[in-house]
Each structure stands twice: as structure tokens, then as C-alpha cells.
Write a protein that holds these residues in place. Structure first.
Motif, mmCIF file in Angstrom:
data_model
loop_
_atom_site.group_PDB
_atom_site.id
_atom_site.type_symbol
_atom_site.label_atom_id
_atom_site.label_comp_id
_atom_site.label_asym_id
_atom_site.label_seq_id
_atom_site.Cartn_x
_atom_site.Cartn_y
_atom_site.Cartn_z
ATOM 1 N N LEU A 119 0.642 -1.213 -0.222
ATOM 2 C CA LEU A 119 0.015 -0.059 -0.083
ATOM 3 C C LEU A 119 0.868 1.177 0.115
ATOM 4 O O LEU A 119 1.532 1.612 0.903
ATOM 5 C CB LEU A 119 -0.987 -0.085 1.223
ATOM 6 C CG LEU A 119 -1.902 0.988 1.337
ATOM 7 C CD1 LEU A 119 -3.054 0.891 0.288
ATOM 8 C CD2 LEU A 119 -2.603 1.055 2.751
ATOM 9 N N TRP A 120 0.841 2.175 -0.864
ATOM 10 C CA TRP A 120 1.558 3.331 -1.181
ATOM 11 C C TRP A 120 0.860 4.564 -1.356
ATOM 12 O O TRP A 120 -0.500 4.573 -1.886
ATOM 13 C CB TRP A 120 2.442 3.040 -2.487
ATOM 14 C CG TRP A 120 3.340 2.129 -2.762
ATOM 15 C CD1 TRP A 120 3.215 0.647 -2.963
ATOM 16 C CD2 TRP A 120 4.611 2.122 -2.592
ATOM 17 N NE1 TRP A 120 4.345 0.031 -2.978
ATOM 18 C CE2 TRP A 120 5.239 0.945 -2.824
ATOM 19 C CE3 TRP A 120 5.430 3.176 -2.243
ATOM 20 C CZ2 TRP A 120 6.889 0.602 -2.644
ATOM 21 C CZ3 TRP A 120 6.919 3.064 -2.308
ATOM 22 C CH2 TRP A 120 7.472 1.928 -2.420
ATOM 23 N N ASP A 121 1.385 5.433 -0.963
ATOM 24 C CA ASP A 121 0.976 7.022 -1.487
ATOM 25 C C ASP A 121 0.906 6.951 -2.877
ATOM 26 O O ASP A 121 2.021 6.655 -3.531
ATOM 27 C CB ASP A 121 1.726 7.982 -0.724
ATOM 28 C CG ASP A 121 1.430 9.110 -1.200
ATOM 29 O OD1 ASP A 121 0.620 9.810 -0.845
ATOM 30 O OD2 ASP A 121 2.221 9.838 -2.411
ATOM 31 N N GLU A 122 -0.273 7.503 -3.390
ATOM 32 C CA GLU A 122 -0.253 7.456 -5.023
ATOM 33 C C GLU A 122 0.898 8.431 -5.656
ATOM 34 O O GLU A 122 1.393 7.843 -6.675
ATOM 35 C CB GLU A 122 -1.650 7.904 -5.515
ATOM 36 C CG GLU A 122 -1.766 7.949 -6.909
ATOM 37 C CD GLU A 122 -3.101 8.716 -7.635
ATOM 38 O OE1 GLU A 122 -3.929 7.529 -7.865
ATOM 39 O OE2 GLU A 122 -3.559 9.840 -6.918
ATOM 40 N N ASP A 123 1.190 9.365 -5.139
ATOM 41 C CA ASP A 123 2.539 10.160 -5.839
ATOM 42 C C ASP A 123 3.640 9.570 -5.499
ATOM 43 O O ASP A 123 4.421 9.399 -6.486
ATOM 44 C CB ASP A 123 2.589 11.673 -4.972
ATOM 45 C CG ASP A 123 1.225 12.482 -5.364
ATOM 46 O OD1 ASP A 123 0.504 12.206 -6.412
ATOM 47 O OD2 ASP A 123 1.023 13.274 -4.764
ATOM 48 N N THR A 124 3.941 8.836 -4.382
ATOM 49 C CA THR A 124 5.000 8.186 -4.242
ATOM 50 C C THR A 124 5.294 7.095 -5.195
ATOM 51 O O THR A 124 6.378 6.735 -5.740
ATOM 52 C CB THR A 124 5.336 7.758 -2.821
ATOM 53 O OG1 THR A 124 5.260 8.804 -2.090
ATOM 54 C CG2 THR A 124 6.670 7.034 -2.595
ATOM 55 N N TRP A 125 4.271 6.233 -5.417
ATOM 56 C CA TRP A 125 4.060 5.256 -6.459
ATOM 57 C C TRP A 125 4.550 5.624 -7.754
ATOM 58 O O TRP A 125 5.107 4.931 -8.474
ATOM 59 C CB TRP A 125 2.670 4.537 -6.333
ATOM 60 C CG TRP A 125 2.375 3.515 -7.319
ATOM 61 C CD1 TRP A 125 1.920 3.689 -8.297
ATOM 62 C CD2 TRP A 125 2.732 1.992 -7.210
ATOM 63 N NE1 TRP A 125 1.901 2.350 -9.069
ATOM 64 C CE2 TRP A 125 2.376 1.632 -8.404
ATOM 65 C CE3 TRP A 125 3.510 1.315 -6.335
ATOM 66 C CZ2 TRP A 125 2.862 0.299 -8.940
ATOM 67 C CZ3 TRP A 125 3.807 -0.084 -6.600
ATOM 68 C CH2 TRP A 125 3.276 -0.760 -7.821
ATOM 69 N N THR A 126 3.589 7.006 -8.134
ATOM 70 C CA THR A 126 3.924 7.080 -9.608
ATOM 71 C C THR A 126 5.317 7.631 -9.666
ATOM 72 O O THR A 126 5.886 7.119 -10.908
ATOM 73 C CB THR A 126 2.932 8.316 -9.741
ATOM 74 O OG1 THR A 126 1.524 7.932 -9.463
ATOM 75 C CG2 THR A 126 3.182 8.937 -11.205
ATOM 76 N N THR A 127 6.024 8.244 -8.759
ATOM 77 C CA THR A 127 7.303 8.687 -8.963
ATOM 78 C C THR A 127 8.323 7.467 -9.182
ATOM 79 O O THR A 127 9.162 7.407 -9.682
ATOM 80 C CB THR A 127 7.648 9.328 -7.906
ATOM 81 O OG1 THR A 127 6.937 10.613 -7.908
ATOM 82 C CG2 THR A 127 9.189 10.024 -7.620
ATOM 83 N N LEU A 128 8.109 6.483 -8.215
ATOM 84 C CA LEU A 128 8.642 5.405 -8.299
ATOM 85 C C LEU A 128 8.788 4.450 -9.475
ATOM 86 O O LEU A 128 9.613 4.093 -10.163
ATOM 87 C CB LEU A 128 8.375 4.308 -7.110
ATOM 88 C CG LEU A 128 8.860 2.908 -6.954
ATOM 89 C CD1 LEU A 128 10.403 3.316 -6.517
ATOM 90 C CD2 LEU A 128 8.120 2.080 -5.942
ATOM 91 N N MET A 129 7.353 4.378 -10.119
ATOM 92 C CA MET A 129 7.114 3.635 -11.353
ATOM 93 C C MET A 129 7.733 4.498 -12.490
ATOM 94 O O MET A 129 8.107 3.927 -13.590
ATOM 95 C CB MET A 129 5.910 3.262 -11.470
ATOM 96 C CG MET A 129 5.085 2.342 -10.519
ATOM 97 S SD MET A 129 5.947 0.526 -10.647
ATOM 98 C CE MET A 129 7.036 0.832 -9.317
ATOM 99 N N GLN A 130 7.923 5.716 -12.445
ATOM 100 C CA GLN A 130 8.328 6.613 -13.436
ATOM 101 C C GLN A 130 10.016 6.647 -13.609
ATOM 102 O O GLN A 130 10.551 6.940 -14.588
ATOM 103 C CB GLN A 130 7.801 8.024 -13.540
ATOM 104 C CG GLN A 130 6.301 7.774 -13.981
ATOM 105 C CD GLN A 130 5.852 9.228 -13.944
ATOM 106 O OE1 GLN A 130 6.379 10.055 -13.224
ATOM 107 N NE2 GLN A 130 4.398 9.414 -14.503
ATOM 108 N N GLY A 131 10.399 6.553 -12.474
ATOM 109 C CA GLY A 131 11.974 6.534 -12.310
ATOM 110 C C GLY A 131 12.857 5.491 -12.572
ATOM 111 O O GLY A 131 12.281 4.270 -13.192
ATOM 112 N N THR A 132 13.975 5.473 -12.610
ATOM 113 C CA THR A 132 14.873 4.648 -13.096
ATOM 114 C C THR A 132 15.790 4.169 -11.548
ATOM 115 O O THR A 132 16.015 5.091 -10.815
ATOM 116 C CB THR A 132 16.115 5.263 -14.017
ATOM 117 O OG1 THR A 132 16.587 6.227 -13.359
ATOM 118 C CG2 THR A 132 15.107 5.416 -15.403
ATOM 119 N N SER A 133 16.341 3.170 -11.721
ATOM 120 C CA SER A 133 16.981 2.614 -10.424
ATOM 121 C C SER A 133 18.424 2.708 -10.721
ATOM 122 O O SER A 133 18.967 2.307 -11.780
ATOM 123 C CB SER A 133 16.456 1.233 -10.128
ATOM 124 O OG SER A 133 17.317 0.893 -9.052
#
Length: 146
Positions: A119-133
Motif C-alpha cells: 500500500l503506497w501513497d499514490e504520488d510516491t508510487w507514480t514517482t517510483l514507477m516512472q523513475g529509474t534505479s
């Protein structure tokens, strides 16, 4: 197997409804009995079907108590663990300490990751999914064929 992701809302009291598809899977897996706890590294909440939590718990308890990193993991996972049951509408109450730790507000993302939900904060999830590692790719991942 818990899969998929869902945009959901949490009310002011910290209640959230598990989406129908995931709810049906959880009822089948565990009769709606869950354990909600902190993630050890990411700003999210882990939601385990109770039987899976019972499988994971002995490994956490067996960690060496003289190791500070192991004690931290135990404190996070066991210390934050809250057993709960979905109500008749498929809702659960996310405890305030976990909401605060994961920065959860009204808009959330619920993601199935196999044996549990995150369970994630929506903005944090979006940033994580768009970012690179910049993390090193594990050898096991390099051998997968998608």
C-alpha cells in the motif's frame, strides 16, 4: 497469487476498501484475515494474508538478536504488525503509525506483489514507477526471459 495494482482512496479515519478482485482472492486465501505491517526499506505498508504472515514470522524471529540491522528489521516488521479482518464491505483500518510512516493520505495505490500487497501513497508510487534505479541488477534478474 496477488497481482495487479489499484488506485483507491482512504477516508479520514484511515479506512480503505480492498478492491473486489483482490478482496475475493484474500477471502479465498485467508478468509479475510490479514496482518498489516511496515516495509523495512520502502515508504509503504505491507498487507499479508494471515497464513503467509505465519510462514514469514519464524524467519523474522530467528534473526540474530546481537545484530543491530536484524533487530531493526524485527522491530519494524513485528513491532508494527497488526492483525485485522476485513469488514463486510472489504474495508480495513490502517493504523495511524503505519499511515504516518508511509506518508499515506487520501489517494493510494494498492499493488499485488505475489504473496502480499503493498500500500503506497499514490504520488510516491507514480514517482517510483516512472523513475529509474541505480541499483545493481541482480544476476537472477539478468537471466529472466520476459
Amino acid at each position: 497469487m496477488l497481482t495487479g495494482n489499484y488506485a483507491i482512496n482512504m477516508d479520514a479515519k484511515g479506512r480503505m476498501a480492498i478492491p473486489t478482485r483482490a478482496r475475493e482472492e484474500l477471502v479465498e486465501l485467508c478468509g479475510g484475515r490479514l496482518v498489516v505491517t511496515a516495509h523495512t526499506q520502502d515508504p509503504c505498508v505491507l498487507i499479508y494474508p494471515e497464513p503467509r504472515w505465519q510462514e514469514v514470522l519464524p524467519g523474522i524471529q530467528a534473526l540474530p538478536s546481537m545484530n543491530s540491522a536484524a533487530r531493526r528489521v524485527q522491530r519494524l516488521l513485528i513491532g508494527h504488525a497488526c492483525p485485522m479482518e476485513m469488514d463486510g464491505n472489504g474495508r480495513i483500518l490502517v493504523p495511524p503509525t503505519l499511515r504516518s510512516r508511509a506518508n499515506l493520505d487520501k489517494k493510494l495505490m494498492l499493488a499485488g506483489v505475489g504473496d502480499k500487497l503493498e500500500l503506497w501513497d499514490e504520488d510516491t508510487w507514480t514517482t517510483l514507477m516512472q523513475g529509474t534505479s541505480d541499483d545493481e541488477i541482480p544476476e537472477q534478474l539478468e537471466t529472466l526471459d520476459f
